[in-house]
Design a protein around this motif. Structure first.
Motif, mmCIF file in Angstrom:
data_model
loop_
_atom_site.group_PDB
_atom_site.id
_atom_site.type_symbol
_atom_site.label_atom_id
_atom_site.label_comp_id
_atom_site.label_asym_id
_atom_site.label_seq_id
_atom_site.Cartn_x
_atom_site.Cartn_y
_atom_site.Cartn_z
ATOM 1 N N ASP A 103 17.764 -17.759 8.038
ATOM 2 C CA ASP A 103 18.425 -16.507 8.394
ATOM 3 C C ASP A 103 17.457 -15.494 8.984
ATOM 4 O OD1 ASP A 103 16.998 -15.963 6.111
ATOM 5 O OD2 ASP A 103 18.705 -15.251 4.925
ATOM 6 N N GLY A 104 16.168 -15.867 9.082
ATOM 7 C CA GLY A 104 15.168 -14.963 9.633
ATOM 8 C C GLY A 104 14.686 -13.908 8.655
ATOM 9 N N ARG A 105 15.140 -13.970 7.415
ATOM 10 C CA ARG A 105 14.747 -12.974 6.427
ATOM 11 C C ARG A 105 13.372 -13.283 5.847
ATOM 12 N NH1 ARG A 105 16.108 -8.092 5.538
ATOM 13 N NH2 ARG A 105 15.998 -8.311 3.276
ATOM 14 N N LEU A 106 12.558 -12.228 5.718
ATOM 15 C CA LEU A 106 11.257 -12.318 5.074
ATOM 16 C C LEU A 106 11.384 -11.845 3.631
ATOM 17 C CD1 LEU A 106 9.208 -10.847 8.028
ATOM 18 C CD2 LEU A 106 9.075 -13.208 7.213
ATOM 19 N N ARG A 107 10.757 -12.568 2.710
ATOM 20 C CA ARG A 107 10.867 -12.236 1.291
ATOM 21 C C ARG A 107 9.663 -11.466 0.761
ATOM 22 N NH1 ARG A 107 14.855 -15.262 3.686
ATOM 23 N NH2 ARG A 107 16.602 -15.460 2.228
ATOM 24 N N ALA A 108 8.518 -11.529 1.436
ATOM 25 C CA ALA A 108 7.314 -10.834 0.971
ATOM 26 C C ALA A 108 7.550 -9.331 0.966
ATOM 27 C CB ALA A 108 6.128 -11.173 1.860
ATOM 28 N N ARG A 109 7.067 -8.667 -0.071
ATOM 29 C CA ARG A 109 7.205 -7.231 -0.176
ATOM 30 C C ARG A 109 5.875 -6.602 -0.595
ATOM 31 N NH1 ARG A 109 10.735 -8.125 2.570
ATOM 32 N NH2 ARG A 109 12.953 -7.508 2.445
ATOM 33 N N ILE A 110 5.682 -5.367 -0.185
ATOM 34 C CA ILE A 110 4.449 -4.642 -0.465
ATOM 35 C C ILE A 110 4.244 -4.529 -1.970
ATOM 36 C CG2 ILE A 110 3.330 -2.384 -0.251
ATOM 37 C CD1 ILE A 110 4.851 -2.105 2.440
ATOM 38 N N ARG A 111 2.994 -4.737 -2.385
ATOM 39 C CA ARG A 111 2.625 -4.626 -3.791
ATOM 40 C C ARG A 111 1.232 -4.036 -3.884
ATOM 41 N NH1 ARG A 111 2.726 -10.749 -5.558
ATOM 42 N NH2 ARG A 111 4.723 -10.572 -4.464
ATOM 43 N N ALA A 112 0.821 -3.671 -5.081
ATOM 44 C CA ALA A 112 -0.537 -3.164 -5.266
ATOM 45 C C ALA A 112 -1.528 -4.309 -5.078
ATOM 46 C CB ALA A 112 -0.690 -2.562 -6.655
ATOM 47 N N PRO A 113 -2.543 -4.131 -4.224
ATOM 48 C CA PRO A 113 -3.516 -5.220 -3.998
ATOM 49 C C PRO A 113 -4.364 -5.465 -5.235
ATOM 50 C CG PRO A 113 -4.216 -3.201 -2.905
ATOM 51 C CD PRO A 113 -2.837 -2.932 -3.419
ATOM 52 N N ASN A 114 -4.769 -6.727 -5.400
ATOM 53 C CA ASN A 114 -5.621 -7.080 -6.547
ATOM 54 C C ASN A 114 -6.879 -7.837 -6.135
ATOM 55 O OD1 ASN A 114 -4.594 -9.592 -5.892
ATOM 56 N ND2 ASN A 114 -3.263 -9.736 -7.693
ATOM 57 N N GLN A 115 -7.118 -7.895 -4.809
ATOM 58 C CA GLN A 115 -8.314 -8.554 -4.299
ATOM 59 C C GLN A 115 -8.950 -7.657 -3.241
ATOM 60 O OE1 GLN A 115 -7.966 -12.790 -3.374
ATOM 61 N NE2 GLN A 115 -5.981 -12.856 -4.414
ATOM 62 N N PRO A 116 -10.281 -7.644 -3.138
ATOM 63 C CA PRO A 116 -10.938 -6.786 -2.145
ATOM 64 C C PRO A 116 -10.762 -7.310 -0.723
ATOM 65 C CG PRO A 116 -12.560 -8.150 -3.264
ATOM 66 C CD PRO A 116 -11.258 -8.378 -3.970
#
Length: 253
Positions: free
Chosen positions: A35-48
């Motif tokens: 369907d062309g939908r992306l599931r990734a969403r912004i989150r707090a980073p935990n790696q440099p």
């Protein structure tokens, strides 16, 4: 398939057909990414994240690049742009064109390689590229503090068509879309109303402006999208002055 053959295939096949009104076939119901939908969403980073240009290390020979400006500070949310290259190309086509310009406004650039010679929907359905972009976005969100109000997608040629297509479908993620010489918009359910910036050369012989942007832009405006549209006297290309304008626009609050 080498680059010359890949370009010949696209420019005489689906890419050219798209500019004449061709639309990709609908994906199979329930297909992951279909369907062309992306599931990734912004989150707090935990790696440099180190400044500069680096490979993603996610996709083997066809992988992608992340560019982190020297001005990036982990404690401050930064603008991020997903970059989509043209047919027969790779991530460096976009990072080479934009990384120096992105340094001033502090725009982080994520440029994945398509899984094949061009983006999936131009040759059939949404699928493998959506899944890889999802993976690349998740990888980036783990390393970069991204401003949710300044996340965008941009592309050139087939990448511009793909940016418009998935940008409309994922308008709840992408706030802005920049398309340099697009040919078409593929099927998909729109979500939200991202702002758009579109450029096209009046001498474009690959994706002629009359069958491409001069058709696309009025349709988008009729659907209620805010579109900044720039024509220039030139061929199928990314004009430097307009790329500079687009980068500033993409990074703006």
């Amino acid at each position: 398939m080498n680059r010359r053959d890949a370009l010949r295939h696209i420019l005489t096949g689906t890419g050219a057909m798209a500019a004449r009104g061709w639309t990709a076939p609908r994906p199979a119901p329930g297909a992951r990414g279909g369907d062309g939908r992306l599931r990734a969403r912004i989150r707090a980073p935990n790696q440099p994240a180190a400044p500069g240009l680096q490979r993603l290390g996610l996709g083997g020979e066809r992988d992608g690049l992340l560019y982190v400006p020297s001005s990036y500070r982990p404690a401050m949310a930064a603008p991020l742009c997903l970059l989509l290259h043209g047919a027969g190309q790779e991530a460096s086509e976009m990072t080479d064109a934009m990384k120096d310009l992105a340094e001033g406004p502090g725009l982080v650039l994520l440029a994945p390689d398509s899984r094949d010679v061009t983006w999936d929907v131009t040759r059939g359905d949404y699928g493998p590229d959506i899944r890889f972009i999802d993976l690349a976005l998740l990888w980036t969100f783990q390393r970069i503090r991204v401003d949710p109000e300044r996340i965008s997608v941009a592309g050139f040629s087939d990448g511009a068509s793909y940016a418009l297509s998935i940008g409309r479908i994922n308008g709840d993620l992408f706030q802005r879309i920049a398309a340099f010489s697009p040919g078409f918009i593929a099927h998909g359910q729109p979500t939200g109303h991202p702002k758009m910036f579109i450029t096209h050369g009046t001498q474009d012989r690959i994706l002629p402006i009359a069958q491409a942007s001069r058709r696309i832009v009025p349709e988008l405006k009729a659907e209620g999208y805010r579109v900044e549209y720039r024509e220039f006297d030139g061929p199928h290309a990314m004009k430097l002055t307009l790329v500079r304008e687009a980068v500033t626009w993409l990074a703006a609050r």
